[in-house]
Scaffold this active site. Structure first.
Site, PDB file in Angstrom:
ATOM      1  N   THR A 160      -2.563   0.654  -4.445  1.00 28.90           N
ATOM      2  CA  THR A 160      -3.107   1.806  -3.736  1.00 28.90           C
ATOM      3  C   THR A 160      -4.504   2.153  -4.230  1.00 28.90           C
ATOM      4  O   THR A 160      -4.822   1.956  -5.395  1.00 28.90           O
ATOM      5  CB  THR A 160      -2.153   3.015  -3.893  1.00 28.90           C
ATOM      6  OG1 THR A 160      -2.626   4.102  -3.106  1.00 28.90           O
ATOM      7  CG2 THR A 160      -1.996   3.443  -5.341  1.00 28.90           C
ATOM      8  N   LYS A 207      -8.680  -4.008  -3.496  1.00 27.54           N
ATOM      9  CA  LYS A 207      -7.410  -4.731  -3.470  1.00 27.54           C
ATOM     10  C   LYS A 207      -7.608  -6.242  -3.422  1.00 27.54           C
ATOM     11  O   LYS A 207      -6.689  -6.990  -3.735  1.00 27.54           O
ATOM     12  CB  LYS A 207      -6.568  -4.264  -2.282  1.00 27.54           C
ATOM     13  CG  LYS A 207      -6.156  -2.803  -2.415  1.00 27.54           C
ATOM     14  CD  LYS A 207      -5.401  -2.316  -1.201  1.00 27.54           C
ATOM     15  CE  LYS A 207      -5.106  -0.831  -1.334  1.00 27.54           C
ATOM     16  NZ  LYS A 207      -4.395  -0.306  -0.157  1.00 27.54           N
ATOM     17  N   ASP A 228       0.850  -1.190   0.000  1.00 28.08           N
ATOM     18  CA  ASP A 228       0.000   0.000   0.000  1.00 28.08           C
ATOM     19  C   ASP A 228       0.889   1.245   0.000  1.00 28.08           C
ATOM     20  O   ASP A 228       2.033   1.194   0.434  1.00 28.08           O
ATOM     21  CB  ASP A 228      -0.886  -0.018   1.248  1.00 28.08           C
ATOM     22  CG  ASP A 228      -1.804   1.180   1.354  1.00 28.08           C
ATOM     23  OD1 ASP A 228      -2.334   1.630   0.328  1.00 28.08           O
ATOM     24  OD2 ASP A 228      -1.992   1.671   2.485  1.00 28.08           O
ATOM     25  N   ASP A 269      -0.319   4.991   0.883  1.00 27.63           N
ATOM     26  CA  ASP A 269      -0.616   5.977   1.929  1.00 27.63           C
ATOM     27  C   ASP A 269      -0.556   5.328   3.309  1.00 27.63           C
ATOM     28  O   ASP A 269      -1.280   4.388   3.598  1.00 27.63           O
ATOM     29  CB  ASP A 269      -1.992   6.604   1.692  1.00 27.63           C
ATOM     30  CG  ASP A 269      -2.079   7.287   0.337  1.00 27.63           C
ATOM     31  OD1 ASP A 269      -1.073   7.870  -0.083  1.00 27.63           O
ATOM     32  OD2 ASP A 269      -3.147   7.216  -0.283  1.00 27.63           O
ATOM     33  N   ASP A 303      -1.676  -0.653   5.977  1.00 24.01           N
ATOM     34  CA  ASP A 303      -1.934  -0.164   7.332  1.00 24.01           C
ATOM     35  C   ASP A 303      -3.402  -0.265   7.725  1.00 24.01           C
ATOM     36  O   ASP A 303      -3.742  -0.088   8.890  1.00 24.01           O
ATOM     37  CB  ASP A 303      -1.444   1.278   7.495  1.00 24.01           C
ATOM     38  CG  ASP A 303      -2.171   2.256   6.585  1.00 24.01           C
ATOM     39  OD1 ASP A 303      -2.418   1.915   5.409  1.00 24.01           O
ATOM     40  OD2 ASP A 303      -2.456   3.380   7.030  1.00 24.01           O
ATOM     41  N   PHE A 353       1.156   9.783   4.788  1.00 20.90           N
ATOM     42  CA  PHE A 353      -0.109  10.512   4.765  1.00 20.90           C
ATOM     43  C   PHE A 353      -0.346  11.205   6.106  1.00 20.90           C
ATOM     44  O   PHE A 353      -0.822  12.332   6.163  1.00 20.90           O
ATOM     45  CB  PHE A 353      -1.262   9.551   4.450  1.00 20.90           C
ATOM     46  CG  PHE A 353      -2.565  10.244   4.188  1.00 20.90           C
ATOM     47  CD1 PHE A 353      -2.923  10.600   2.901  1.00 20.90           C
ATOM     48  CD2 PHE A 353      -3.436  10.552   5.221  1.00 20.90           C
ATOM     49  CE1 PHE A 353      -4.126  11.243   2.649  1.00 20.90           C
ATOM     50  CE2 PHE A 353      -4.634  11.195   4.980  1.00 20.90           C
ATOM     51  CZ  PHE A 353      -4.985  11.542   3.693  1.00 20.90           C
TER      52      PHE A 353
END
Length: 185
Positions: free
Chosen positions: A90, A125, A6, A8, A136, A14
């Protein structure tokens, strides 16, 4: 091995970009999620500031201006050198005119041209094939109830309270399940 990573919150910071944006808007520290315990940063934001924050997130240049997370670049390049297939996976911010373009430009600038062609931009995803997804977000949901990948939760302060079988951190590598450790070297 196919490694999906991923962007961000895992490769692009971010959180720091959000804090910087809130300081520029004059919002108090406690209003922008420095001590949040949920993945969604808007859960920790004063509701009266959400519209202003979303306007900034949706403005051209926000994603391109994020800083890289320390360690990500070196580890991802070492995986490539080690023969792994590494892709950034992403999700775009909906209704953001330049989000996808900025993410690709960010990757080219911070990870180099070898990664610019390794960006998968998707809202789901679970439809992307891979062996491992490092993300995350604690709960990855989508159309496919049994994705091909194993979810490794990228460890952050805001998901530390979540129980998860597999965790990953750029500084220490895989955490908890030693069966997978050899595959990341």
């Amino acid at each position: 091995m196919i490694l999906l990573v991923d962007m961000d919150g895992v490769v692009a910071d971010f959180e720091e970009g959000h804090r910087r944006m809130c300081r520029n808007l004059g919002f108090a520290e406690e209003l922008h999620g420095t001590s949040r315990t949920t993945w969604d940063i808007l859960d920790a934001v004063d509701p009266t500031h959400r519209a202003a924050i979303l306007d900034i997130w949706h403005s051209p240049g926000f994603f391109r201006g994020l800083q890289p997370i320390a360690g990500a670049n070196d580890v991802m390049h070492s995986w490539l050198r080690g023969g792994h297939e590494v892709f950034l996976c992403t999700a775009p911010m909906l209704n953001h005119a330049t989000c996808a373009q900025e993410k690709i430009a960010w990757v080219a600038e911070h990870l180099g041209p070898e990664f610019a062609g390794r960006v998968i931009i998707t809202r789901d995803k679970t439809l992307v094939h891979g062996d491992v997804l490092i993300d995350d977000r604690p709960d990855i949901k989508g159309v496919n109830p049994k994705p091909s990948w194993v979810h490794w939760l990228f460890s952050t302060s805001y998901n530390a309270n979540r129980a998860h079988t597999h965790r990953y951190n750029w500084n220490i590598g895989p955490v908890v399940d030693a069966r997978w450790a050899w595959k990341f070297t």
